[in-house]
Design an enzyme around this catalytic site. Structure first.
Site, PDB file in Angstrom:
ATOM      1  N   HIS A  18       0.846  -1.383   0.000  1.00 61.21           N
ATOM      2  CA  HIS A  18      -0.126  -0.053   0.189  1.00 61.21           C
ATOM      3  C   HIS A  18       0.774   1.280  -0.004  1.00 61.21           C
ATOM      4  O   HIS A  18       2.146   1.203   0.054  1.00 61.21           O
ATOM      5  CB  HIS A  18      -0.897   0.078   1.247  1.00 61.21           C
ATOM      6  CG  HIS A  18      -0.614   0.370   2.490  1.00 61.21           C
ATOM      7  ND1 HIS A  18      -1.229   0.849   3.607  1.00 61.21           N
ATOM      8  CD2 HIS A  18       0.904   0.576   3.089  1.00 61.21           C
ATOM      9  CE1 HIS A  18      -0.685   1.004   4.718  1.00 61.21           C
ATOM     10  NE2 HIS A  18       0.543   1.031   4.309  1.00 61.21           N
ATOM     11  N   CYS A  37       5.657   6.311   4.635  1.00 63.13           N
ATOM     12  CA  CYS A  37       4.489   5.835   4.199  1.00 63.13           C
ATOM     13  C   CYS A  37       3.864   6.159   2.823  1.00 63.13           C
ATOM     14  O   CYS A  37       3.083   5.624   2.425  1.00 63.13           O
ATOM     15  CB  CYS A  37       3.563   5.706   5.200  1.00 63.13           C
ATOM     16  SG  CYS A  37       4.186   4.814   6.631  1.00 63.13           S
ATOM     17  N   HIS A  41       5.117   0.394  -0.194  1.00 64.19           N
ATOM     18  CA  HIS A  41       5.803  -0.547   0.555  1.00 64.19           C
ATOM     19  C   HIS A  41       4.965  -1.413   1.007  1.00 64.19           C
ATOM     20  O   HIS A  41       3.491  -1.625   0.644  1.00 64.19           O
ATOM     21  CB  HIS A  41       6.388   0.275   1.949  1.00 64.19           C
ATOM     22  CG  HIS A  41       5.131   0.822   2.731  1.00 64.19           C
ATOM     23  ND1 HIS A  41       4.724   2.025   2.445  1.00 64.19           N
ATOM     24  CD2 HIS A  41       4.875   0.572   3.919  1.00 64.19           C
ATOM     25  CE1 HIS A  41       3.708   2.200   3.592  1.00 64.19           C
ATOM     26  NE2 HIS A  41       3.972   1.341   4.282  1.00 64.19           N
ATOM     27  N   HIS A  43       3.045  -4.769   3.875  1.00 68.79           N
ATOM     28  CA  HIS A  43       2.995  -5.071   5.231  1.00 68.79           C
ATOM     29  C   HIS A  43       2.475  -6.818   5.398  1.00 68.79           C
ATOM     30  O   HIS A  43       1.902  -7.279   4.380  1.00 68.79           O
ATOM     31  CB  HIS A  43       2.113  -4.747   6.164  1.00 68.79           C
ATOM     32  CG  HIS A  43       2.545  -2.904   6.288  1.00 68.79           C
ATOM     33  ND1 HIS A  43       3.272  -2.660   7.221  1.00 68.79           N
ATOM     34  CD2 HIS A  43       2.017  -1.923   5.701  1.00 68.79           C
ATOM     35  CE1 HIS A  43       3.299  -1.329   7.229  1.00 68.79           C
ATOM     36  NE2 HIS A  43       2.636  -0.825   6.393  1.00 68.79           N
ATOM     37  N   ASP A  80      -4.953 -10.705  -0.541  1.00 67.46           N
ATOM     38  CA  ASP A  80      -3.824 -11.105  -0.098  1.00 67.46           C
ATOM     39  C   ASP A  80      -2.829 -10.922  -1.369  1.00 67.46           C
ATOM     40  O   ASP A  80      -3.028 -11.250  -2.597  1.00 67.46           O
ATOM     41  CB  ASP A  80      -3.831 -12.578   0.305  1.00 67.46           C
ATOM     42  CG  ASP A  80      -2.718 -13.236   0.504  1.00 67.46           C
ATOM     43  OD1 ASP A  80      -1.813 -12.583   1.026  1.00 67.46           O
ATOM     44  OD2 ASP A  80      -2.584 -14.529   0.390  1.00 67.46           O
ATOM     45  N   HIS A  81      -1.544 -10.407  -1.417  1.00 65.15           N
ATOM     46  CA  HIS A  81      -0.562 -10.367  -2.434  1.00 65.15           C
ATOM     47  C   HIS A  81      -1.236  -9.331  -3.154  1.00 65.15           C
ATOM     48  O   HIS A  81      -0.950  -9.423  -4.543  1.00 65.15           O
ATOM     49  CB  HIS A  81      -0.181 -11.537  -3.133  1.00 65.15           C
ATOM     50  CG  HIS A  81       0.629 -12.353  -2.010  1.00 65.15           C
ATOM     51  ND1 HIS A  81      -0.059 -13.049  -0.968  1.00 65.15           N
ATOM     52  CD2 HIS A  81       2.013 -12.580  -2.291  1.00 65.15           C
ATOM     53  CE1 HIS A  81       1.362 -13.716  -0.525  1.00 65.15           C
ATOM     54  NE2 HIS A  81       2.346 -13.391  -1.200  1.00 65.15           N
ATOM     55  N   GLU A 128      -0.783  -3.956  11.788  1.00 65.28           N
ATOM     56  CA  GLU A 128      -0.010  -3.765  10.566  1.00 65.28           C
ATOM     57  C   GLU A 128       1.553  -4.119  10.746  1.00 65.28           C
ATOM     58  O   GLU A 128       2.180  -4.191   9.701  1.00 65.28           O
ATOM     59  CB  GLU A 128      -0.042  -2.263  10.209  1.00 65.28           C
ATOM     60  CG  GLU A 128      -0.185  -1.945   8.866  1.00 65.28           C
ATOM     61  CD  GLU A 128      -0.311  -0.311   8.556  1.00 65.28           C
ATOM     62  OE1 GLU A 128      -0.971   0.154   7.715  1.00 65.28           O
ATOM     63  OE2 GLU A 128       0.526   0.339   9.456  1.00 65.28           O
TER      64      GLU A 128
HETATM   65 NI    NI Z   1       2.389   0.952   5.651  1.00 66.35          NI
END
Ligand code: NI
Length: 141
Positions: A18, A37, A41, A43, A80-81, A128
């Site tokens: 995200h 952020c 990047h 998580h 997911d992914h 997160e």
């Molecule tokens: Ni983040």
């Protein structure tokens, strides 16, 4: 005697990318507001869904396997992914902070859970990272 009220929780995990970015702000304002952020990047997320209700004769507030299936169908399989800013229809137009993700997850699963008599969604936590998590309890104000 009235039935005891118990809360049950299911935890699921997913990985996603995200970026925190507000299209209404300038690049400089975004960098100042979101810092690192503001760039792409990822998580390894976890989320926990808590349902509360009376324990009936079956002994189950809600079958945790059914809760798991709903969470995987409605959320995990969709995020997911993926890149949360552009790949997930139910997050379209949402700045994907953990807070906003928690509210969006709540809104997505609450209609499914309301089908189970007596069981009420009471908490949705999004982790997160190991040290940061947010919790939504359906409140507004
Ligand atoms: Ni983040």
């Amino acid at each position: 005697m009235p039935e005891p009220i118990v809360q049950i929780t299911r935890r699921e995990e997913f990985s996603a990318a995200h970026r925190l970015h507000d299209a209404r702000l300038s690049p400089e304002e975004n960098a100042r507001l979101y810092g690192p952020c503001n760039t792409d990047h990822g998580h390894n997320y976890a989320f926990e869904v808590t349902v509360r209700g009376p324990v009936p004769r079956s002994g189950m507030v809600l079958d945790l396997n059914r809760l798991m299936a709903i969470l995987r169908e409605e959320i995990v399989s969709v995020v997911d992914h993926k890149h949360l800013n552009r790949d997930v229809p139910f997050l379209a137009g949402v700045i994907p902070t953990a807070e906003n993700v928690a509210v969006a997850f709540w809104n997505r699963i609450e209609p499914r859970l309301s089908a189970f008599e007596g069981a009420k969604l009471v908490s949705l936590r999004v982790h997160e990272s190991r040290d940061n998590f947010v919790e939504y309890r359906g409140e507004r104000g």
